[in-house]
Structures are given as structure tokens and as C-alpha cells.
Design an enzyme around this catalytic site. Structure first.
Site, short mmCIF file in Angstrom:
data_model
loop_
_atom_site.label_atom_id
_atom_site.label_comp_id
_atom_site.label_asym_id
_atom_site.label_seq_id
_atom_site.Cartn_x
_atom_site.Cartn_y
_atom_site.Cartn_z
N THR A 18 0.83 -1.21 0.00
CA THR A 18 0.00 0.00 0.00
C THR A 18 0.86 1.26 0.00
OG1 THR A 18 -1.84 -1.10 1.06
CG2 THR A 18 -1.71 1.24 1.41
N TYR A 32 -7.72 0.12 -4.11
CA TYR A 32 -6.61 0.68 -4.89
C TYR A 32 -5.70 -0.46 -5.33
CZ TYR A 32 -4.56 -0.19 -0.36
OH TYR A 32 -4.17 -0.80 0.79
N SER A 65 1.32 -7.68 -0.74
CA SER A 65 2.10 -8.64 0.05
C SER A 65 1.33 -9.89 0.45
CB SER A 65 2.71 -7.97 1.28
OG SER A 65 1.78 -7.82 2.31
N THR A 98 1.74 -4.21 4.29
CA THR A 98 1.66 -4.48 5.72
C THR A 98 1.11 -5.88 6.04
OG1 THR A 98 -0.54 -3.48 5.86
CG2 THR A 98 1.35 -2.05 6.31
N ASP A 99 0.41 -6.50 5.08
CA ASP A 99 -0.28 -7.76 5.40
C ASP A 99 0.67 -8.87 5.84
OD1 ASP A 99 -2.67 -6.55 4.93
OD2 ASP A 99 -3.17 -7.66 3.12
N LYS A 171 0.70 -7.54 12.95
CA LYS A 171 -0.36 -6.63 12.50
C LYS A 171 -1.63 -6.97 13.26
CE LYS A 171 -2.68 -4.83 8.39
NZ LYS A 171 -2.75 -4.76 6.91
N GLU A 290 0.01 -30.97 28.07
CA GLU A 290 -0.42 -32.35 28.25
C GLU A 290 0.74 -33.33 28.05
OE1 GLU A 290 -3.57 -32.81 29.09
OE2 GLU A 290 -4.02 -30.68 28.80
C1 SIN Z 1 -0.25 -5.32 1.12
O1 SIN Z 1 0.01 -5.94 2.14
O2 SIN Z 1 0.50 -5.32 0.11
C2 SIN Z 1 -1.52 -4.55 1.01
C3 SIN Z 1 -1.95 -3.98 2.30
C4 SIN Z 1 -1.00 -2.96 2.87
O3 SIN Z 1 0.11 -2.74 2.43
O4 SIN Z 1 -1.41 -2.33 3.87
#
Ligand code: SIN
Length: 333
Positions: A18, A32, A65, A98-99, A171, A290
């Protein structure tokens, strides 16, 4: 610092996301195209970056990503290692969606063989948005990568004025700019653009790891299975059939496993597949529980989230299938 007498040399490796997103309207924060803008465009938008470092940009990928792959990870690790071995490179910044940013950050934290600063940043709003967060995040990431105090702290994640370690950060929010959190605490913050550190990371990190991917063509096949009420053997058996070398079970609570999935995991473990217990809880440490888990040879994922357990297990399996050594790695890294 090498390079010019005044400014450190920082290379920016761009991968998309992004931060490089292009929307039709300044008000649009969804819908986008991620990764549409090249690194040159991002740099032009923040001329102040050149007050802090001599920067050069390289486009490694132009991805959303969510589509991150072994191929791009290996290319990034190789390029980062090549650059950091040079005397005329003082630090690296990686721009990323960010993903899966936390996964790439942890992968590099384990595969970069240099203590020079490596900083990953991204943005939650596309570059074309009103109040885009990317320009300030990029500026701060360069300031951080150019700062001697960032040396030997492992790969760092810097967004929204916060500095987190690659190991601990995740995240946590689908859309907010305040999305990256470390359940064990951030390690610092950007105070009016000045990197300020409060914590160190004790676990082994970039510059002190045993994992070498410089000549690797791909990574071992390891799947994550998400535990839930009424779980069963279906996905475990499917992973075994598909040839998984390892399985991370994102269990409930302290890595607890539904009894029907547990039977299947025990069979997989007996067949030589390494099973690591992690948790879907979001924070805390998975500790031995366990007796049946120990008897089946399941390993404990410590405080790594499932997606980071997967990465450590992949790299561990490139070295050994010895379960006690792999368990030690989960306590070391
Ligand atoms: C991505 O992870 O490429 C799309 C979402 C982002 O960057 O926030």
C-alpha cells in the site's frame, strides 16, 4: 559509517504494498492497486530523506504482500546480504505491504548475516490518499537505518512512529494506521524523527544466526492449521498427503489441540513430520502442557505467533530433523 563524510549510505529495496498504492481518489483507502508506484516515485515524494542519508533505490518486486512468495523472500535475503557485506552500504530499508510485513521481517531477521541496520516499513493508506502515512514512515525508516544506535538490534519494523523487533511485532488491525503491536512491547519510538530505544531483544537475530539461504531454491513445505471448536483430522491429513515436512498447529489457549486433530497430528508426528504447537490467542508463551503432547513429540512454539513459527520451522528443517535441536531453536530465536 562508510560513505560520504556527512551522510550514511542507505539502500532502499522496494517490494510493493500500500505504501506504493495508487487509488483513483484521494479519499479512497480501499479498492486501490497495491505496489503500483515505483521506488523512484516514493522517493520523489519525500525530498527530506536526502538530508539524512545518501539513498539509492532498487525495485525487488511490486507485490500486494498477500501474494508474498519464497522466491521473493530468497531474492530479498540474497540482495540484502550482498549489499550489507559492502563497505559502502551502511543500512537497508525495505518497503513492503503491511499484510505479511511481519513474516518477511522475521524471515530476514533469521537469514541476514550482518548487524548493520535493516528496517522494514509500509503504509496503511495508499500513496495517493489524503493523510497518506507512507511518506513519514519512509522518512523515519531511513532515519532509523542511518542511525548507529540501530546496529545489532535485529531487523526492525518502523511505522506510525513506533520501532518494533521483527521477532515480536504483528499486524493487529485491519485498517488503522496504528496497527503494528508487539505483545512483548515495542523496542523504541521515533521522537520527532529521532530514534529512541528503550528495550533490547535477547533472542538471536540478524548477524548471529545459523540459517543460510544464499543458495536455496525453495523452502521446506510447512503448513499452519488453525484450531477451533469441533475441529477434526481433515486438514492435518490433507497436509500429510500433500507432503508437508512440518505442521504448525495454531491451537486454542496454551497451544491446546482438539482431541480429534490431536490423533491425526500424533500420526503425522510418528510418520516423521515435525509438529509445533502455537496459539491463536495473540499473545503469551506456549509452554509444555499435556503429557500426550510430549509423548507424541510435539514441540512448543514459545512466544512466536503461528506465522513466525512456520518460518522458523522452515529454516530449522533446512538444517536438521532432530526434534530436540529444533526445540532449542524455538527457545533461542
Ligand atoms: C499489502 O500488504 O500489500 C496490502 C496492504 C498494505 O500494504 O497495507
Amino acid at each position: 559509517m562508510a560513505g560520504s563524510a556527512e551522510k550514511p549510505n542507505v539502500t532502499i529495496l522496494a517490494t510493493g504494498g500500500t505504501i506504493a498504492g495508487n487509488a483513483a481518489e484521494g479519499t479512497a483507502t480501499t479498492g486501490y492497486k497495491a505496489g503500483a508506484l515505483g521506488i523512484d516515485v516514493l522517493l520523489e515524494a519525500v525530498p527530506a530523506i536526502r538530508d539524512y542519508a545518501q539513498v539509492t533505490g532498487e525495485q525487488i518486486a511490486a507485490l500486494d504482500s498477500k501474494d508474498m512468495s519464497d522466491e521473493v523472500w530468497l531474492k530479498l535475503a540474497r540482495r540484502a546480504n550482498e549489499l550489507l557485506a559492502r563497505e559502502d552500504v551502511d543500512g537497508i530499508v525495505i518497503t513492503h505491504g503491511t499484510d505479511t510485513l511481519e513474516e518477511t521481517a522475521y524471515f530476514l531477521n533469521l537469514t541476514v548475516h550482518s548487524k548493520k541496520p535493516v528496517v522494514i516499513t509500509g503504509a496503511m493508506r495508499p500513496a495517493t490518499a489524503i493523510s497518506a502515512d507512507g511518506p513519514m514512515n519512509l522518512l523515519n525508516a531511513v532515519r532509523l537505518a542511518a542511525c548507529p544506535q540501530a546496529y545489532d538490534r535485529g531487523v526492525l519494523v518502523c511505522l506510525n512512529d513506533q520501532i518494533d523487533s521483527a521477532r515480536n511485532v504483528t499486524k493487529t488491525h485491519t485498517t488503522s494506521v496504528d496497527t503494528f503491536k508487539s505483545p512483548l512491547g515495542p523496542i523504541g519510538c521515533m521522537n520527532d524523527g529521532h530514534p529512541t530505544f528503550y528495550n533490547t531483544v535477547d533472542r538471536r537475530h540478524a548477524g548471529n544466526t545459523e540459517f543460510d539461504v544464499m543458495s536455496a531454491a525453495k523452502l521446506p513445505y510447512v503448513k499452519i492449521i488453525y484450531g477451533h471448536a469441533n475441529d477434526d483430522a481433515l486438514f492435518v491429513d490433507a497436509a500429510v498427503k500433500a507432503g508437508a515436512q512440518g505442521i504448525v498447529y495454531a491451537g486454542t489457549g496454551n497451544g491446546s489441540i482438539h482431541q480429534d486433530a490431536e490423533e491425526a497430528l500424533a500420526r503425522a508426528s510418528k510418520a516423521g513430520i515435525v509438529v509445533v504447537r502455537s496459539t491463536r490467542a495473540g499473545s503469551g508463551t506456549v509452554i509444555p502442557a499435556e503429557q500426550s503432547y510430549s509423548d507424541a513429540g510435539f514441540l512448543n512454539g514459545d512466544s512466536l505467533n503461528p506465522q513466525k513459527c512456520r518460518i522458523l520451522l522452515q529454516l530449522a528443517l533446512m538444517q536438521t530433523t532432530d526434534r530436540s535441536r529444533i526445540q532449542e531453536m524455538f527457545y533461542e530465536y
